[in-house]
Design a protein around this motif. Sequence first.
Motif, short mmCIF file in Angstrom:
data_model
loop_
_atom_site.label_atom_id
_atom_site.label_comp_id
_atom_site.label_asym_id
_atom_site.label_seq_id
_atom_site.Cartn_x
_atom_site.Cartn_y
_atom_site.Cartn_z
N THR A 159 -5.61 -0.03 7.04
CA THR A 159 -6.92 -0.61 7.41
C THR A 159 -6.27 -0.55 9.03
O THR A 159 -6.43 -1.79 9.73
CB THR A 159 -7.52 -1.56 7.11
OG1 THR A 159 -7.32 -1.13 5.33
CG2 THR A 159 -8.77 -1.99 7.43
N VAL B 120 0.82 -0.83 0.19
CA VAL B 120 0.05 0.10 0.20
C VAL B 120 1.00 1.39 -0.03
O VAL B 120 0.88 2.20 -0.83
CB VAL B 120 -1.12 0.01 1.23
CG1 VAL B 120 -1.61 1.43 1.65
CG2 VAL B 120 -2.36 -0.79 1.45
N LYS C 132 -9.14 -10.61 6.95
CA LYS C 132 -8.46 -10.03 8.02
C LYS C 132 -9.63 -9.13 8.64
O LYS C 132 -9.60 -9.19 10.08
CB LYS C 132 -7.09 -10.03 7.92
CG LYS C 132 -6.82 -8.22 8.91
CD LYS C 132 -5.27 -8.42 7.88
CE LYS C 132 -4.92 -7.01 6.89
NZ LYS C 132 -5.07 -5.53 7.46
N ARG D 284 -0.53 -13.77 0.24
CA ARG D 284 -0.74 -13.77 1.33
C ARG D 284 -2.51 -14.73 1.30
O ARG D 284 -3.19 -14.05 0.60
CB ARG D 284 -0.56 -12.42 2.00
CG ARG D 284 0.55 -12.11 2.52
CD ARG D 284 1.01 -10.74 2.55
NE ARG D 284 -0.01 -9.25 1.92
CZ ARG D 284 0.55 -8.58 1.81
NH1 ARG D 284 0.57 -8.10 3.25
NH2 ARG D 284 0.25 -7.35 1.02
N ARG E 166 14.12 -4.23 1.80
CA ARG E 166 13.36 -4.10 0.84
C ARG E 166 13.48 -2.03 0.69
O ARG E 166 13.11 -2.37 -1.09
CB ARG E 166 11.70 -3.82 2.09
CG ARG E 166 10.23 -3.74 1.23
CD ARG E 166 9.07 -4.45 1.82
NE ARG E 166 7.66 -4.91 1.77
CZ ARG E 166 6.90 -5.37 2.28
NH1 ARG E 166 6.32 -4.92 3.15
NH2 ARG E 166 6.19 -6.11 1.27
N ASP F 215 10.80 2.88 5.94
CA ASP F 215 10.72 1.27 6.46
C ASP F 215 11.95 0.57 7.36
O ASP F 215 13.04 1.55 6.85
CB ASP F 215 10.43 0.65 5.04
CG ASP F 215 9.76 -0.80 5.38
OD1 ASP F 215 8.89 -0.91 4.57
OD2 ASP F 215 9.93 -1.87 6.26
N THR G 127 -1.02 -4.08 9.38
CA THR G 127 -1.72 -4.95 10.64
C THR G 127 -2.91 -5.80 10.52
O THR G 127 -3.47 -6.37 10.60
CB THR G 127 -3.19 -3.82 10.40
OG1 THR G 127 -3.87 -3.49 9.77
CG2 THR G 127 -2.96 -1.67 10.61
N GLU H 242 -5.08 -4.34 -5.04
CA GLU H 242 -3.99 -5.23 -5.90
C GLU H 242 -3.85 -5.63 -6.96
O GLU H 242 -4.95 -6.52 -7.60
CB GLU H 242 -3.26 -6.64 -4.90
CG GLU H 242 -2.57 -5.52 -3.87
CD GLU H 242 -1.57 -7.24 -2.68
OE1 GLU H 242 -1.11 -8.41 -3.76
OE2 GLU H 242 -1.74 -6.84 -1.57
#
Length: 467
Positions: A133, A15, A281, A348, A41, A36, A93, A167
Motif C-alpha cells: 500500500t 501479504v 497507517k 501490530r 522469516r 526476503d 511501508t 488478516e
Amino acid sequence: PVEVKKIVCIGAGYVGGPTCSVIAFKCPHIQVTIVDLNQARIDAWNDPDFNLPIYEPGLVDVVKACRGRNLFFSTEVDKGIAEADLIFVSVNTPTKKSGLGAGFAADLNYIELATRRIAEVSTSSKIVVEKSTVPCRTAESMRTILEANAKPGCNFDILSNPEFLAEGTAIDDLFAPDRVLIGSLQSASGKSACESLANVYANWIPRDRILTVGLWSSELSKLAANAMLAQRISSVNALSAVCEATGANIDEVAYAIGKDSRLGPKFLKASVGFGGSCFQKDILNLVYLCESLHLPAVAKYWHAVVEMNEHQKDRFSKKVVDTMFNTITGKKIAVLGFAFKKDTGDTRESAAITLVNHFRAERAHVSIYDPEVTESTIMLDLTNYGEISAESVQKNVKVAKTAEAACCGSNAVVIATEWDEFKTLDWQKIYDSMDKPAFVFDGRLILDREALIKIGFKVTTIGTGAI
Ligand code: NAI
C-alpha cells in the motif's frame, strides 16, 4: 501480452506470503518464488514441520500443496528478480518515525531499495507490480528510478495491484475476492502488462471481478477503501459512547441501521478500537497526502477517524478504572486476547497494547492470555521493541498459558480480542476462582451478558447502557 511463467515476490510478510502462495496453488504452470532479506522469516517458511512465520487459517494446507513444486522461499533476492517476468513488490511501508511527514507519511525507503535492486540486477524486461500500500503516484517515482538505472534493452511496465485481503480470513479472501484491482498507465504497453497480470488471476477469478483502472485511481482506491472501512468502525464506536450514556444498546442500533440496504450489516461491530498494521497507517498516509495537496479540511475529516479510535481505547481504559472504585493499583487484571483481531497472531497496533499500557501506568498487575501470540511477541510490544526494560515490564505483567490461569485470582477480566474460544469458557469456574466483586469488561461484545450477571459478575459491555 507477455505470458507470465515466473513470478518473484519481494517481501515474505503477511501479504506477500499468503498472496503468492495462493497464486502458486491456483497456477501450477507458474513458478513462484517469494524472497526476503530476513533469513529467519524465510527459514520459517521453509520449516520441515510447517511452523510458518504467520498464522492464518488454511495457509498451511496451501503451502503444503505447492512448496517445492512451484512455490519456493529464498533469501536470494537478486536471483529471484533476474529470473522473473513479473515482480510483486510486497515490502513494508510503515509510518515514518522521523524526518519530513514523521507520524503521518509512509516510509517509502523499503520500496525504493527494492526498486533500485530491480533496476540493478534485471537483464531483461519486467512487469513490476506494486502490491504494497503506497501513497498516490508512487508508481511514478518507481518508474523514474527504474528508467534512470535500467540496462539497455530492459523495459519496465509498472502496475498497481493493491491487496484487499483481511488478516484472519486471508486465504478465503484470496480464493474468492470481492474484486482484484489492477491499475496501469493507459499506454499500449501499460494495457498489455495489465492484461498479462489479469490473465494470471483469471486462472481462478471470474473476469468480471478483475477491475482495470488507471494507475493513480488504483493506488488511491486502496487508501480510500481502508479509510472508509475504519471510518465505519469509528462511527459505530462514537455511537457506542452515546449508547452507554443513554441506555441504548449498540448491537441493537447496529442491527437496526444495518438493515438499511444503503448501509448493509457488515463492519458495524462496536469494539475497544481497531488495530492492525493498516488502518491507522493508511489513514495517516491519506491525511498527509491531503495536507500536501493543500486540502486541510479533507485532511482534518479523515484524521478524526484515527482520533476517535484513540478516544475509544482511552474511554474504555478509563471505564475500567472508574468501575473498579477509581483505582486499580495493586489489583490483578486478566487481559484475554492480545492479537489485534481473532484468527491471527499479528499484534501490530493492537488495542490490547494500549490497554495494558494504561493498566500498567495505574500500577495494576496484568495477566495476559492469547491463543496465538507468543510471550516474546507480547514482551516486544510492551517494551516497545526494547525501549523500556523487560524487567520493568515483567514486574507487573505475566503471560499465562490458558485463559483460566490468566483469570485465576484476578479482580477483573478484560476481553481485548474477539477469539471464539472466549465465548465458551467455563465462566462459572472462572468466577469461582476470582476475587470478589468479580468484574468483566467486554471490549468486543462477544460474551452473554445476562448469563454472566446471573453468575454474579459485575459486567460492563461496550455500547451497553444501564437499563
Ligand atoms: P511485513 O512487514 O509482514 O512484510 C514485509 C517484508 O518485506 C518483511 O519480511 C521484510 O523483511 C521484507 N522486505 C523489506 N524490504 C525488502 C527488500 N528490499 N528485499 C527483500 N525483502 C524486503 O508487511 P505486510 O503486512 O506483509 O505488508 C506489506 C505491504 O502490504 C504494506 O505496504 C501493507 O500496507 C500492505 N498490506 C498489508 C495488509 C495486511 O493485512 N497486513 C493488507 C493489505 C496490504
